[in-house]
Design a protein around this motif. Structure first.
Motif, PDB file in Angstrom:
ATOM      1  N   SER A  96     -13.249  59.277-100.619  1.00 28.21           N
ATOM      2  CA  SER A  96     -13.660  60.536-101.232  1.00 28.21           C
ATOM      3  C   SER A  96     -13.207  60.615-102.683  1.00 28.21           C
ATOM      4  O   SER A  96     -13.965  61.008-103.574  1.00 28.21           O
ATOM      5  CB  SER A  96     -13.094  61.713-100.437  1.00 28.21           C
ATOM      6  OG  SER A  96     -13.416  62.930-101.057  1.00 28.21           O
ATOM      7  N   GLU A  99     -15.282  58.270-104.864  1.00 27.68           N
ATOM      8  CA  GLU A  99     -16.604  58.833-105.118  1.00 27.68           C
ATOM      9  C   GLU A  99     -16.531  59.906-106.195  1.00 27.68           C
ATOM     10  O   GLU A  99     -17.365  59.957-107.100  1.00 27.68           O
ATOM     11  CB  GLU A  99     -17.196  59.415-103.829  1.00 27.68           C
ATOM     12  CG  GLU A  99     -17.651  58.355-102.837  1.00 27.68           C
ATOM     13  CD  GLU A  99     -18.389  58.969-101.666  1.00 27.68           C
ATOM     14  OE1 GLU A  99     -18.529  60.213-101.637  1.00 27.68           O
ATOM     15  OE2 GLU A  99     -18.836  58.209-100.789  1.00 27.68           O
ATOM     16  N   GLU A 134     -26.678  56.052-105.790  1.00 28.42           N
ATOM     17  CA  GLU A 134     -26.627  56.847-104.562  1.00 28.42           C
ATOM     18  C   GLU A 134     -25.624  57.990-104.683  1.00 28.42           C
ATOM     19  O   GLU A 134     -25.867  59.108-104.214  1.00 28.42           O
ATOM     20  CB  GLU A 134     -26.256  55.955-103.368  1.00 28.42           C
ATOM     21  CG  GLU A 134     -27.362  55.020-102.924  1.00 28.42           C
ATOM     22  CD  GLU A 134     -28.620  55.766-102.507  1.00 28.42           C
ATOM     23  OE1 GLU A 134     -28.486  56.786-101.790  1.00 28.42           O
ATOM     24  OE2 GLU A 134     -29.714  55.349-102.893  1.00 28.42           O
ATOM     25  N   LEU A 135     -24.482  57.708-105.306  1.00 27.13           N
ATOM     26  CA  LEU A 135     -23.475  58.760-105.497  1.00 27.13           C
ATOM     27  C   LEU A 135     -24.011  59.854-106.411  1.00 27.13           C
ATOM     28  O   LEU A 135     -23.753  61.044-106.196  1.00 27.13           O
ATOM     29  CB  LEU A 135     -22.196  58.157-106.087  1.00 27.13           C
ATOM     30  CG  LEU A 135     -21.381  57.267-105.156  1.00 27.13           C
ATOM     31  CD1 LEU A 135     -20.209  56.646-105.912  1.00 27.13           C
ATOM     32  CD2 LEU A 135     -20.856  58.057-103.970  1.00 27.13           C
ATOM     33  N   ASN A 136     -24.767  59.455-107.446  1.00 18.44           N
ATOM     34  CA  ASN A 136     -25.341  60.445-108.350  1.00 18.44           C
ATOM     35  C   ASN A 136     -26.352  61.329-107.629  1.00 18.44           C
ATOM     36  O   ASN A 136     -26.437  62.532-107.889  1.00 18.44           O
ATOM     37  CB  ASN A 136     -26.004  59.758-109.539  1.00 18.44           C
ATOM     38  CG  ASN A 136     -24.984  59.114-110.454  1.00 18.44           C
ATOM     39  OD1 ASN A 136     -23.842  59.541-110.516  1.00 18.44           O
ATOM     40  ND2 ASN A 136     -25.387  58.070-111.159  1.00 18.44           N
ATOM     41  N   LYS A 137     -27.106  60.736-106.708  1.00 21.17           N
ATOM     42  CA  LYS A 137     -28.053  61.529-105.916  1.00 21.17           C
ATOM     43  C   LYS A 137     -27.307  62.576-105.089  1.00 21.17           C
ATOM     44  O   LYS A 137     -27.747  63.721-104.971  1.00 21.17           O
ATOM     45  CB  LYS A 137     -28.870  60.611-105.002  1.00 21.17           C
ATOM     46  CG  LYS A 137     -29.884  59.747-105.742  1.00 21.17           C
ATOM     47  CD  LYS A 137     -30.643  58.852-104.773  1.00 21.17           C
ATOM     48  CE  LYS A 137     -31.628  57.955-105.506  1.00 21.17           C
ATOM     49  NZ  LYS A 137     -32.358  57.043-104.570  1.00 21.17           N
ATOM     50  N   LYS A 138     -26.172  62.168-104.507  1.00 25.84           N
ATOM     51  CA  LYS A 138     -25.349  63.111-103.755  1.00 25.84           C
ATOM     52  C   LYS A 138     -24.857  64.239-104.662  1.00 25.84           C
ATOM     53  O   LYS A 138     -24.859  65.405-104.282  1.00 25.84           O
ATOM     54  CB  LYS A 138     -24.134  62.392-103.144  1.00 25.84           C
ATOM     55  CG  LYS A 138     -24.451  61.461-101.998  1.00 25.84           C
ATOM     56  CD  LYS A 138     -23.162  60.874-101.440  1.00 25.84           C
ATOM     57  CE  LYS A 138     -23.425  59.913-100.300  1.00 25.84           C
ATOM     58  NZ  LYS A 138     -22.146  59.338 -99.765  1.00 25.84           N
ATOM     59  N   ALA A 139     -24.427  63.852-105.859  1.00 25.41           N
ATOM     60  CA  ALA A 139     -23.900  64.856-106.793  1.00 25.41           C
ATOM     61  C   ALA A 139     -24.978  65.857-107.174  1.00 25.41           C
ATOM     62  O   ALA A 139     -24.732  67.067-107.221  1.00 25.41           O
ATOM     63  CB  ALA A 139     -23.356  64.167-108.046  1.00 25.41           C
ATOM     64  N   VAL A 141     -27.566  66.751-105.487  1.00 21.67           N
ATOM     65  CA  VAL A 141     -27.844  67.644-104.345  1.00 21.67           C
ATOM     66  C   VAL A 141     -26.842  68.788-104.326  1.00 21.67           C
ATOM     67  O   VAL A 141     -27.214  69.957-104.168  1.00 21.67           O
ATOM     68  CB  VAL A 141     -27.790  66.859-103.012  1.00 21.67           C
ATOM     69  CG1 VAL A 141     -27.816  67.822-101.824  1.00 21.67           C
ATOM     70  CG2 VAL A 141     -28.955  65.888-102.919  1.00 21.67           C
ATOM     71  N   HIS A 142     -25.551  68.465-104.510  1.00 24.14           N
ATOM     72  CA  HIS A 142     -24.507  69.503-104.529  1.00 24.14           C
ATOM     73  C   HIS A 142     -24.698  70.447-105.717  1.00 24.14           C
ATOM     74  O   HIS A 142     -24.499  71.662-105.586  1.00 24.14           O
ATOM     75  CB  HIS A 142     -23.126  68.858-104.596  1.00 24.14           C
ATOM     76  CG  HIS A 142     -22.748  68.098-103.359  1.00 24.14           C
ATOM     77  ND1 HIS A 142     -22.862  68.635-102.092  1.00 24.14           N
ATOM     78  CD2 HIS A 142     -22.246  66.847-103.194  1.00 24.14           C
ATOM     79  CE1 HIS A 142     -22.468  67.745-101.205  1.00 24.14           C
ATOM     80  NE2 HIS A 142     -22.093  66.654-101.841  1.00 24.14           N
TER      81      HIS A 142
END
Length: 297
Positions: A96, A99, A134-139, A141-142
Motif C-alpha cells: 500500500s 503504491e 495501472e496504479l494511475n488508473k486506480k488513482a 478512479v479515487h
C-alpha cells in the motif's frame, strides 16, 4: 617474466552478492512461514499427534518486493484452520505504501523512466511502466469518486472560488488550463474543499457549468461568494446563486494594489490596508482610510 594482472568485474560481483542476499532473504522468510504454520497446527509437516490443529494442503506462491529484490514466498495452505501471518500483513502495508509513493511521484510530474530508477534504488527492483499505468488508473478512479461525491455538510453559507492556471502536456504540446476551485465554510464553521474542475478558461460559461455542477451535488444555502474580479465569475454568481452576495477577495485586491505601488512603499501600504480591514464597521474603515491617506500624503 610477465606479471599476471588480475581484473575484477565489479558489476558481476555486485550482482552475485545481491543475488546471494536476495536468496538468503527468500529462504529466511519461507522458513518463518513454515514455523508459523507449525505453530498454528501444533505439528511439523507430516507429523501426526493428538494436539494437531488442522492439516497441510500444499502452498501457493506470492511475490514480495524487498530492499534486496523480489522474492517468492511459499505460503502454506491449511485445512480446518485459517493461516494468518505477520509477514503477509507487513507485505500488504508495504504494498500500500509503495503504491501511494508511486502515485504521488507520478502526479508530481516525475517521468515514468525516473520513477523506474527511483524504485530500483529504494526497493531493489524496477516497477514496470504498465504497473505505473495501472496504479494511475486506480488513482484517477479515487479522484473522480472524490470529485463527484455528494456534499453532505448541510448548508454552506460562505463559498470561496478561484481559477488556477496550470500547464498541461496534451498530445506533445503544452497549453495553459484553468482549474476552477471552490472551498466553503459550513454552518459549523468548518472548511471543506467542495470541488475542482477543468474550465479551460474563466469565462461565464465555464463558471456557470462549474456552479451548476456543485449545486447538483448538494451545494445550498449560499449567502456569500468570495472571489476575484473576474467578469465571467461575477455574471455566473448572479445567474446560479441570485440570492447570494458577492465580496471581492482581499488577497486579490491587495495584489492589484501592490502592482501599482512603488516597491519602497509596499510594506507601508500593506500595514495600512490590514488596519483598514480590521475595523469593525464600514464607517470606521472609511475614516481610517481617509486618515491614512492624509498621513501618507
Amino acid at each position: 617474466m610477465s606479471e599476471k594482472i588480475v581484473q575484477l568485474n565489479e558489476e558481476a560481483i555486485k550482482g552475485q552478492i545481491k543475488e546471494l542476499v536476495r536468496g538468503s532473504v527468500e529462504k529466511t522468510l519461507n522458513e518463518l512461514l513454515e514455523a508459523e504454520a507449525e505453530k498454528l497446527t501444533q505439528a511439523a509437516r507430516y507429523e501426526r499427534n493428538e494436539q494437531r490443529q488442522g492439516y497441510r494442503s500444499g502452498h501457493y506462491n506470492r511475490n514480495l518486493t524487498t530492499t534486496s529484490g523480489d522474492v517468492t514466498l511459499k505460503v502454506p495452505k491449511l485445512k480446518g484452520i485459517s493461516f494468518e501471518t505477520a509477514i503477509i500483513e507487513r507485505y500488504r502495508r508495504r504494498e500500500s505504501s509503495v503504491e501511494e509513493a508511486l502515485i504521488e511521484m507520478y502526479l508530481a510530474g516525475v517521468s515514468v523512466r525516473r520513477v523506474e530508477d527511483i524504485t530500483e534504488v529504494l526497493w531493489g527492483s524496477k516497477v514496470s511502466p504498465s504497473t505505473i499505468s495501472e496504479l494511475n488508473k486506480k488513482a484517477y478512479v479515487h479522484i473522480e469518486d472524490w470529485r463527484n461525491r455528494p456534499l453532505q455538510g448541510g448548508c454552506y453559507p460562505y463559498v470561496y472560488v478561484d481559477g488556477i492556471y496550470l500547464r498541461r502536456n496534451w498530445g506533445g504540446e503544452f497549453e495553459n488550463v484553468a482549474i476552477l476551485v471552490a472551498i466553503a465554510v459550513n454552518e459549523d464553521g468548518y472548511r471543506e474543499v467542495l470541488g475542482a474542475a477543468e474550465g479551460m478558461k474563466e469565462d461565464k460559461a465555464s463558471w456557470v457549468s462549474f456552479f451548476q455542477w456543485l449545486r447538483s451535488r448538494g451545494l445550498n444555502g449560499v449567502k456569500l461568494v468570495v472571489g476575484d474580479k473576474c467578469l465571467g465569475m461575477l455574471e455566473a454568481v448572479g445567474e446560479v446563486f441570485p440570492e447570494a452576495k458577492y465580496q471581492r477577495c482581499t488577497v486579490h485586491f491587495y495584489r492589484n494594489v501592490f502592482s501599482v505601488t512603488p516597491r519602497s512603499k509596499v510594506k507601508l501600504v500593506a500595514k495600512m490596508l490590514k488596519a483598514i480591514h480590521a475595523q469593525e464597521s464600514k464607517k470606521a474603515a472609511r475614516e481610517k482610510a481617509k486618515a491614512d491617506i492624509v498621513n501618507i500624503s
